[in-house]
Design a protein around this motif. Sequence first.
Motif, PDB file in Angstrom:
ATOM      1  N   VAL A   1       0.733  -1.214   0.242  1.00 27.71           N
ATOM      2  CA  VAL A   1      -0.208   0.475   0.246  1.00 27.71           C
ATOM      3  C   VAL A   1       0.502   1.817  -0.213  1.00 27.71           C
ATOM      4  CG1 VAL A   1      -1.660   1.153   1.377  1.00 27.71           C
ATOM      5  CG2 VAL A   1      -1.567  -1.418   0.813  1.00 27.71           C
ATOM      6  N   LEU A   2       1.816   1.035   0.929  1.00 29.92           N
ATOM      7  CA  LEU A   2       2.899   2.420   0.560  1.00 29.92           C
ATOM      8  C   LEU A   2       3.369   2.496  -0.077  1.00 29.92           C
ATOM      9  CD1 LEU A   2       3.651   4.334   2.388  1.00 29.92           C
ATOM     10  CD2 LEU A   2       5.496   2.473   3.271  1.00 29.92           C
ATOM     11  N   GLY A   3       3.620   1.776  -1.806  1.00 34.84           N
ATOM     12  CA  GLY A   3       4.829   1.557  -2.865  1.00 34.84           C
ATOM     13  C   GLY A   3       3.388   2.226  -3.331  1.00 34.84           C
ATOM     14  N   GLU A   4       1.581   1.699  -3.213  1.00 40.49           N
ATOM     15  CA  GLU A   4       0.940   2.164  -4.167  1.00 40.49           C
ATOM     16  C   GLU A   4       0.991   3.269  -4.217  1.00 40.49           C
ATOM     17  OE1 GLU A   4      -2.289   0.052  -3.822  1.00 40.49           O
ATOM     18  OE2 GLU A   4      -1.358  -1.720  -5.124  1.00 40.49           O
ATOM     19  N   LEU A   5       1.045   3.993  -2.974  1.00 40.82           N
ATOM     20  CA  LEU A   5       0.737   5.618  -2.151  1.00 40.82           C
ATOM     21  C   LEU A   5       1.493   6.691  -2.487  1.00 40.82           C
ATOM     22  CD1 LEU A   5      -2.224   5.046   0.519  1.00 40.82           C
ATOM     23  CD2 LEU A   5      -2.293   5.229  -2.082  1.00 40.82           C
ATOM     24  N   LEU A   6       3.158   6.276  -2.386  1.00 35.86           N
ATOM     25  CA  LEU A   6       3.712   7.120  -1.912  1.00 35.86           C
ATOM     26  C   LEU A   6       3.730   8.250  -3.286  1.00 35.86           C
ATOM     27  CD1 LEU A   6       5.463   8.033   0.009  1.00 35.86           C
ATOM     28  CD2 LEU A   6       7.767   6.320  -0.897  1.00 35.86           C
ATOM     29  N   ASP A   7       4.046   9.476  -3.164  1.00 31.33           N
ATOM     30  CA  ASP A   7       4.277  10.458  -3.864  1.00 31.33           C
ATOM     31  C   ASP A   7       5.275  11.280  -3.052  1.00 31.33           C
ATOM     32  OD1 ASP A   7       3.614  12.736  -5.979  1.00 31.33           O
ATOM     33  OD2 ASP A   7       2.039  13.343  -5.073  1.00 31.33           O
ATOM     34  N   HIS A   8       6.534  11.992  -4.405  1.00 31.44           N
ATOM     35  CA  HIS A   8       7.729  12.053  -3.875  1.00 31.44           C
ATOM     36  C   HIS A   8       7.611  13.532  -3.578  1.00 31.44           C
ATOM     37  CE1 HIS A   8      10.585   8.474  -3.430  1.00 31.44           C
ATOM     38  NE2 HIS A   8       9.266   7.420  -5.159  1.00 31.44           N
ATOM     39  N   ASP A   9       6.508  13.866  -4.259  1.00 34.22           N
ATOM     40  CA  ASP A   9       6.394  15.604  -4.997  1.00 34.22           C
ATOM     41  C   ASP A   9       5.639  15.754  -3.039  1.00 34.22           C
ATOM     42  OD1 ASP A   9       7.867  15.616  -6.898  1.00 34.22           O
ATOM     43  OD2 ASP A   9       6.175  15.332  -7.994  1.00 34.22           O
ATOM     44  N   ALA A  10       5.203  14.695  -2.303  1.00 37.07           N
ATOM     45  CA  ALA A  10       3.817  14.924  -1.662  1.00 37.07           C
ATOM     46  C   ALA A  10       3.790  13.587  -0.482  1.00 37.07           C
ATOM     47  CB  ALA A  10       2.295  14.913  -1.383  1.00 37.07           C
ATOM     48  N   ILE A  11       5.736  14.003  -0.045  1.00 35.54           N
ATOM     49  CA  ILE A  11       4.880  12.023   0.668  1.00 35.54           C
ATOM     50  C   ILE A  11       4.577  12.664   2.385  1.00 35.54           C
ATOM     51  CG2 ILE A  11       8.032  11.663   2.354  1.00 35.54           C
ATOM     52  CD1 ILE A  11       9.344  12.061   0.047  1.00 35.54           C
ATOM     53  N   ALA A  12       4.398  13.350   3.128  1.00 42.26           N
ATOM     54  CA  ALA A  12       3.464  13.567   3.827  1.00 42.26           C
ATOM     55  C   ALA A  12       2.351  13.673   3.876  1.00 42.26           C
ATOM     56  CB  ALA A  12       4.294  15.411   5.010  1.00 42.26           C
TER      57      ALA A  12
END
Length: 209
Positions: free
Chosen positions: A125-136
């Motif tokens: 899930v973390l891999g699917e959702l992680l956006d490096h432009d909006a990490i927090a």
Amino acid sequence: MEKVPEDLRWNAVTLWAGPAWHFVHYPIGGGKHLNLAATRDDGATVAVAGEPVERTRVLSDFPGLGNTTRRLLELGESWRTWVLCDRDPVGNWTDSRVALLGDAAHPMLQYAAQGACMALEDAVVLGELLDHDAIAPSLQKYATERYDRTAKAQLVAREMGTRLYHPAGDEAKARNTMLSAFSEADLHDKVDWLHGFPPSGGLTSGAVR
């Protein structure tokens, strides 16, 4: 495995349960070894991890064993002990650009055998959702997505220990009556939410049953 009498060898995960104790055993290493893990609900409060323990203590900690279970337990060698702990679900595992997953976020007892499984799901899930432009924000979304499922697994694991694995007397009889009323299909349906995956294979919100 060559030390195990032939009548005690079978290629299946097997669980034996009694008042405040249980143990499981199964072949590992391509059938070369028999793994046996025993649990005693003794109210321990001090953390212990992998400390050697005398064989005599193990044998004395499991009263009321039948002949087959006693023979299996007596096969054990090189025993080590761990104290297993869980925690009530908590609502937040993130702090800005830092997030926890697995047991660090939602520790659970072993009765549902889901600790590592939940950690793997967290990672997907973390891999699917992680956006490096909006990490927090994406880390917070991950924690929100995963909370309900992991919290339920934590509480179900705890309940399984008290209601299914370790009851005694009338409570054990009630457990036996309840379980014997279920067909194999019923039992599969009971745990489908925990072990089943949707056809899409997704794990994020709306996809996990």
